[in-house]
Design an enzyme around this catalytic site. Structure first.
Site, PDB file in Angstrom:
ATOM      1  N   GLU A  98      40.318  42.929  44.320  1.00  0.00           N
ATOM      2  CA  GLU A  98      38.509  42.220  44.379  1.00  0.00           C
ATOM      3  C   GLU A  98      39.173  41.079  44.439  1.00  0.00           C
ATOM      4  O   GLU A  98      39.951  39.617  43.375  1.00  0.00           O
ATOM      5  CB  GLU A  98      37.680  42.580  43.790  1.00  0.00           C
ATOM      6  CG  GLU A  98      36.568  43.461  44.168  1.00  0.00           C
ATOM      7  CD  GLU A  98      35.647  43.308  44.944  1.00  0.00           C
ATOM      8  OE1 GLU A  98      35.996  42.137  45.128  1.00  0.00           O
ATOM      9  OE2 GLU A  98      34.777  43.745  44.737  1.00  0.00           O
ATOM     10  N   ASP A  99      37.775  39.910  45.991  1.00  0.00           N
ATOM     11  CA  ASP A  99      38.120  38.562  45.069  1.00  0.00           C
ATOM     12  C   ASP A  99      37.707  37.930  43.876  1.00  0.00           C
ATOM     13  O   ASP A  99      37.836  37.318  43.428  1.00  0.00           O
ATOM     14  CB  ASP A  99      37.479  37.720  46.340  1.00  0.00           C
ATOM     15  CG  ASP A  99      36.248  38.536  46.241  1.00  0.00           C
ATOM     16  OD1 ASP A  99      35.682  39.867  45.934  1.00  0.00           O
ATOM     17  OD2 ASP A  99      35.063  38.267  47.283  1.00  0.00           O
ATOM     18  N   ASP A 102      31.159  39.031  39.374  1.00  0.00           N
ATOM     19  CA  ASP A 102      30.327  38.307  39.084  1.00  0.00           C
ATOM     20  C   ASP A 102      29.120  39.420  38.417  1.00  0.00           C
ATOM     21  O   ASP A 102      29.945  39.520  36.489  1.00  0.00           O
ATOM     22  CB  ASP A 102      29.191  38.534  40.219  1.00  0.00           C
ATOM     23  CG  ASP A 102      28.470  36.944  40.043  1.00  0.00           C
ATOM     24  OD1 ASP A 102      28.782  36.023  39.147  1.00  0.00           O
ATOM     25  OD2 ASP A 102      27.822  36.929  40.858  1.00  0.00           O
ATOM     26  N   SER A 103      28.441  39.769  39.328  1.00  0.00           N
ATOM     27  CA  SER A 103      27.537  40.598  38.043  1.00  0.00           C
ATOM     28  C   SER A 103      28.936  42.412  37.897  1.00  0.00           C
ATOM     29  O   SER A 103      28.018  42.845  35.775  1.00  0.00           O
ATOM     30  CB  SER A 103      26.578  41.153  38.970  1.00  0.00           C
ATOM     31  OG  SER A 103      27.093  42.310  39.062  1.00  0.00           O
ATOM     32  N   GLY A 104      29.790  42.234  38.010  1.00  0.00           N
ATOM     33  CA  GLY A 104      30.331  44.008  37.980  1.00  0.00           C
ATOM     34  C   GLY A 104      29.868  45.408  38.785  1.00  0.00           C
ATOM     35  O   GLY A 104      30.362  46.146  38.730  1.00  0.00           O
ATOM     36  N   LYS A 130      33.576  36.216  36.692  1.00  0.00           N
ATOM     37  CA  LYS A 130      33.188  34.658  36.089  1.00  0.00           C
ATOM     38  C   LYS A 130      31.839  35.816  34.975  1.00  0.00           C
ATOM     39  O   LYS A 130      31.146  36.636  34.952  1.00  0.00           O
ATOM     40  CB  LYS A 130      31.958  34.597  37.402  1.00  0.00           C
ATOM     41  CG  LYS A 130      31.765  33.566  37.792  1.00  0.00           C
ATOM     42  CD  LYS A 130      30.725  33.622  38.847  1.00  0.00           C
ATOM     43  CE  LYS A 130      30.202  33.440  39.733  1.00  0.00           C
ATOM     44  NZ  LYS A 130      29.256  33.569  40.823  1.00  0.00           N
ATOM     45  N   ASP A 158      33.084  33.736  50.480  1.00  0.00           N
ATOM     46  CA  ASP A 158      31.904  32.805  51.533  1.00  0.00           C
ATOM     47  C   ASP A 158      31.393  32.578  50.871  1.00  0.00           C
ATOM     48  O   ASP A 158      31.166  32.929  50.112  1.00  0.00           O
ATOM     49  CB  ASP A 158      31.767  33.822  52.498  1.00  0.00           C
ATOM     50  CG  ASP A 158      31.408  35.225  51.691  1.00  0.00           C
ATOM     51  OD1 ASP A 158      31.172  35.593  51.193  1.00  0.00           O
ATOM     52  OD2 ASP A 158      30.305  34.850  53.049  1.00  0.00           O
ATOM     53  N   ARG A 164      35.591  30.879  54.577  1.00  0.00           N
ATOM     54  CA  ARG A 164      36.511  31.893  53.871  1.00  0.00           C
ATOM     55  C   ARG A 164      38.040  31.300  53.907  1.00  0.00           C
ATOM     56  O   ARG A 164      39.462  31.678  53.169  1.00  0.00           O
ATOM     57  CB  ARG A 164      36.377  33.398  54.776  1.00  0.00           C
ATOM     58  CG  ARG A 164      35.418  34.470  54.301  1.00  0.00           C
ATOM     59  CD  ARG A 164      36.012  35.514  55.258  1.00  0.00           C
ATOM     60  NE  ARG A 164      33.917  36.713  55.003  1.00  0.00           N
ATOM     61  CZ  ARG A 164      34.011  36.895  54.555  1.00  0.00           C
ATOM     62  NH1 ARG A 164      33.781  36.958  52.767  1.00  0.00           N
ATOM     63  NH2 ARG A 164      32.257  37.456  54.182  1.00  0.00           N
TER      64      ARG A 164
HETATM   65  P1  IMP Z   1      28.519  41.293  42.325  1.00  0.00           P
HETATM   66  O1  IMP Z   1      28.884  43.060  42.641  1.00  0.00           O
HETATM   67  O2  IMP Z   1      28.185  40.899  41.044  1.00  0.00           O
HETATM   68  O3  IMP Z   1      30.251  41.466  41.185  1.00  0.00           O
HETATM   69  O4  IMP Z   1      29.461  40.457  42.896  1.00  0.00           O
HETATM   70  C1  IMP Z   1      31.278  40.858  43.348  1.00  0.00           C
HETATM   71  C2  IMP Z   1      30.180  40.454  45.022  1.00  0.00           C
HETATM   72  O5  IMP Z   1      29.215  39.206  45.235  1.00  0.00           O
HETATM   73  C3  IMP Z   1      31.566  39.410  45.485  1.00  0.00           C
HETATM   74  O6  IMP Z   1      33.050  40.792  45.921  1.00  0.00           O
HETATM   75  C4  IMP Z   1      31.892  38.542  46.477  1.00  0.00           C
HETATM   76  O7  IMP Z   1      31.793  39.089  47.271  1.00  0.00           O
HETATM   77  C5  IMP Z   1      30.094  37.816  45.781  1.00  0.00           C
HETATM   78  N1  IMP Z   1      30.217  36.869  45.111  1.00  0.00           N
HETATM   79  C6  IMP Z   1      29.690  36.794  43.186  1.00  0.00           C
HETATM   80  N2  IMP Z   1      29.997  35.602  43.232  1.00  0.00           N
HETATM   81  C7  IMP Z   1      30.531  35.087  44.174  1.00  0.00           C
HETATM   82  C8  IMP Z   1      31.165  33.754  44.521  1.00  0.00           C
HETATM   83  O8  IMP Z   1      30.731  33.204  43.160  1.00  0.00           O
HETATM   84  N3  IMP Z   1      31.283  33.407  45.901  1.00  0.00           N
HETATM   85  C9  IMP Z   1      30.967  34.164  46.928  1.00  0.00           C
HETATM   86  N4  IMP Z   1      31.105  35.449  46.260  1.00  0.00           N
HETATM   87  C10 IMP Z   1      30.938  36.059  45.484  1.00  0.00           C
HETATM   88 MG    MG Z   2      33.488  40.537  47.765  1.00  0.00          MG
END
Ligand code: IMP
Ligand code: MG
Length: 179
Positions: A98-99, A102-104, A130, A158, A164
């Site tokens: 994964e890139d 964030d929240s997971g 994060k 992005d 990107r």
């Molecule tokens: P999560 O589900 O909150 O963990 O978020 C995951 C997805 O949100 C990542 O795979 C990214 O595509 C996007 N994302 C979360 N934080 C960032 C950021 O700081 N920059 C760009 N994309 C983000």
């Molecule tokens: Mg993503």
């Protein structure tokens, strides 16, 4: 030539060095196993390409294309799989790449979905973590960089599908302007 965007939070040199380390660790951990590396597109495209080339054991590659239902800068964790795997991961040792976590929510959704296919093992490798924003506890076995609670772009990541192509990671401020 002029720079196309902002100031790097993580430079190309730092990215290269850290990704080589991750590749070495994965190569050691999977020495006698066949590993399937799954790149989560689009965000992981740059990281995935560099990471797999830093791995010294044979790997099978595949991709998942997902789209998270995002409201501006926040992920809702509702993930739509736009294009699924082409390989059967049953009984395989799998690493999801994964890139950013964030929240997971995205990673835990994907893990649940992939575990239903009964891989032998399933690990997660994320370029960025994060942890301050985590709302669900999900182990990330390989992390490139732990970063503060800032919205970042570049090297695959992005903002509204732009940036990107930046060769480094840069911070975007709240208003979506460059810093
Ligand atoms: P999560 O589900 O909150 O963990 O978020 C995951 C997805 O949100 C990542 O795979 C990214 O595509 C996007 N994302 C979360 N934080 C960032 C950021 O700081 N920059 C760009 N994309 C983000
Ligand atoms: Mg993503």
């Amino acid at each position: 030539m002029t720079r196309i965007f902002g100031k790097p939070l993580i430079s190309q040199q730092e990215l290269n060095r850290r990704i080589k380390d991750l590749g070495r660790r994965i190569s050691e951990d999977y020495q006698d196993r066949d590993v399937v590396m799954i790149g989560v597109l689009k965000g992981a495209f740059a990281f995935f390409a560099d990471l797999v080339r830093a791995i010294q054991v044979p790997v099978e590659l595949d991709f998942l294309v997902v789209s998270s239902y995002q409201s501006s800068l926040k992920s809702t964790g509702r993930v739509k799989v736009i294009s699924d795997l082409t390989v059967d991961i049953k009984g395989q040792d799998v690493i999801v790449v994964e890139d950013i976590v964030d929240s997971g929510l995205t990673v835990s959704f994907l893990k649940k979905k992939l575990l239903m296919r009964h891989p032998n093992s399933l690990r997660v490798c994320a370029l960025l973590d994060k942890p301050e924003r985590r709302t669900i506890n999900v182990p990330i076995e390989y992390v490139g960089f732990t970063i503060p609670n800032k919205y970042v772009v570049g090297y695959g990541l992005d903002y509204q599908n732009r940036y990107r192509n930046l060769p480094y990671i840069a911070v975007l401020d709240q208003a979506g302007e460059q810093e």
